[in-house]
Design a protein around this motif. Structure first.
Motif, PDB file in Angstrom:
ATOM      1  N   GLY A   1      68.807  75.951  25.470  1.00  0.00           N
ATOM      2  CA  GLY A   1      68.529  75.780  26.893  1.00  0.00           C
ATOM      3  C   GLY A   1      67.167  76.247  27.344  1.00  0.00           C
ATOM      4  O   GLY A   1      66.856  76.204  28.530  1.00  0.00           O
ATOM      5  N   VAL A   2      66.327  76.705  26.431  1.00  0.00           N
ATOM      6  CA  VAL A   2      64.991  77.196  26.769  1.00  0.00           C
ATOM      7  C   VAL A   2      63.957  76.187  26.266  1.00  0.00           C
ATOM      8  O   VAL A   2      64.029  75.730  25.124  1.00  0.00           O
ATOM      9  N   THR A   3      63.008  75.838  27.120  1.00  0.00           N
ATOM     10  CA  THR A   3      61.923  74.949  26.708  1.00  0.00           C
ATOM     11  C   THR A   3      60.837  75.775  26.036  1.00  0.00           C
ATOM     12  O   THR A   3      60.489  76.859  26.513  1.00  0.00           O
TER      13      THR A   3
ATOM     14  N   ARG B   1      55.364  79.687  29.999  1.00  0.00           N
ATOM     15  CA  ARG B   1      55.934  78.875  28.928  1.00  0.00           C
ATOM     16  C   ARG B   1      56.272  79.767  27.756  1.00  0.00           C
ATOM     17  O   ARG B   1      55.934  80.951  27.757  1.00  0.00           O
ATOM     18  N   ASN B   2      56.906  79.200  26.775  1.00  0.00           N
ATOM     19  CA  ASN B   2      57.225  79.908  25.534  1.00  0.00           C
ATOM     20  C   ASN B   2      56.636  79.134  24.369  1.00  0.00           C
ATOM     21  O   ASN B   2      56.532  77.908  24.421  1.00  0.00           O
ATOM     22  N   LEU B   3      56.277  79.841  23.346  1.00  0.00           N
ATOM     23  CA  LEU B   3      55.914  79.225  22.073  1.00  0.00           C
ATOM     24  C   LEU B   3      57.035  79.500  21.098  1.00  0.00           C
ATOM     25  O   LEU B   3      57.718  80.518  21.206  1.00  0.00           O
TER      26      LEU B   3
ATOM     27  N   ALA C   1      56.977  69.605  22.573  1.00  0.00           N
ATOM     28  CA  ALA C   1      57.829  70.430  23.430  1.00  0.00           C
ATOM     29  C   ALA C   1      59.274  70.220  22.994  1.00  0.00           C
ATOM     30  O   ALA C   1      59.694  69.092  22.716  1.00  0.00           O
ATOM     31  N   VAL C   2      60.010  71.315  22.925  1.00  0.00           N
ATOM     32  CA  VAL C   2      61.407  71.265  22.488  1.00  0.00           C
ATOM     33  C   VAL C   2      62.252  72.148  23.394  1.00  0.00           C
ATOM     34  O   VAL C   2      61.731  72.990  24.118  1.00  0.00           O
TER      35      VAL C   2
END
Length: 159
Positions: free
Chosen positions: A140-142, A26-28, A135-136
């Motif tokens: 195009g990246v979650t 995931r990404n923060l 979550a956003v």
């Protein structure tokens, strides 16, 4: 335009500089001002923390900074060893003199993004952790926006 949108002096929506921070799966997304520095993975000093998500302490600029694994803290599996791993040094948000900073293990180099309110789209995300606020998607990246207040309070209560 929403009524709480920030407008700059030239009547254009304001943008915030943020970092897209890569984790294991995931990404923060963090405001750039919350990150003091991105540093290479380094040797950790031991700590007497009672949880597995506190990895140890870093000696950063003469200050002992607790280092944590966000994935473990959120109830997910730990990341595999990664040669691109780094630590981000996060400025404490609660102005606690005993813990002005903490570090989060990340899995690559964060990417600077200029984000306006209209650029973020809230999404329903599976596997949100306890410290994920929302979550956003951005370009195009979650990404997860973490609850920095809760993270900091949890780290302080553990040490």
């Amino acid at each position: 335009m929403s009524e709480n949108q920030i407008i700059s002096a030239d009547n254009k929506p304001e943008q915030v500089d943020c970092l897209l921070v890569p984790l294991k799966d995931r990404n923060l997304i963090l405001p750039n001002v919350t990150v003091a520095e991105v540093i290479p993975f380094s040797h950790l000093l031991t700590t007497n923390a009672s949880t597995d998500w506190v990895l140890g302490r870093l000696d950063w600029r003469g200050t002992l900074v607790p280092a944590l694994c966000y994935e473990l803290m959120s109830g997910h599996a730990a990341p595999a060893p990664n040669p691109d791993a780094r630590f981000i040094i996060v400025n404490g948000v609660n102005a606690n003199p005993q813990m002005p900073f903490y570090a989060i293990l990340v899995q690559g180099i964060p990417r600077l993004m200029h984000i306006g309110e209209e650029d973020l789209q809230e999404v329903d995300a599976m596997n949100m952790g306890q410290f994920d606020k929302v979550a956003v998607t951005i370009e195009g990246v979650t990404a997860m926006i973490p609850d920095l207040d809760s993270i900091e309070l949890q780290v302080q209560s553990t040490l």
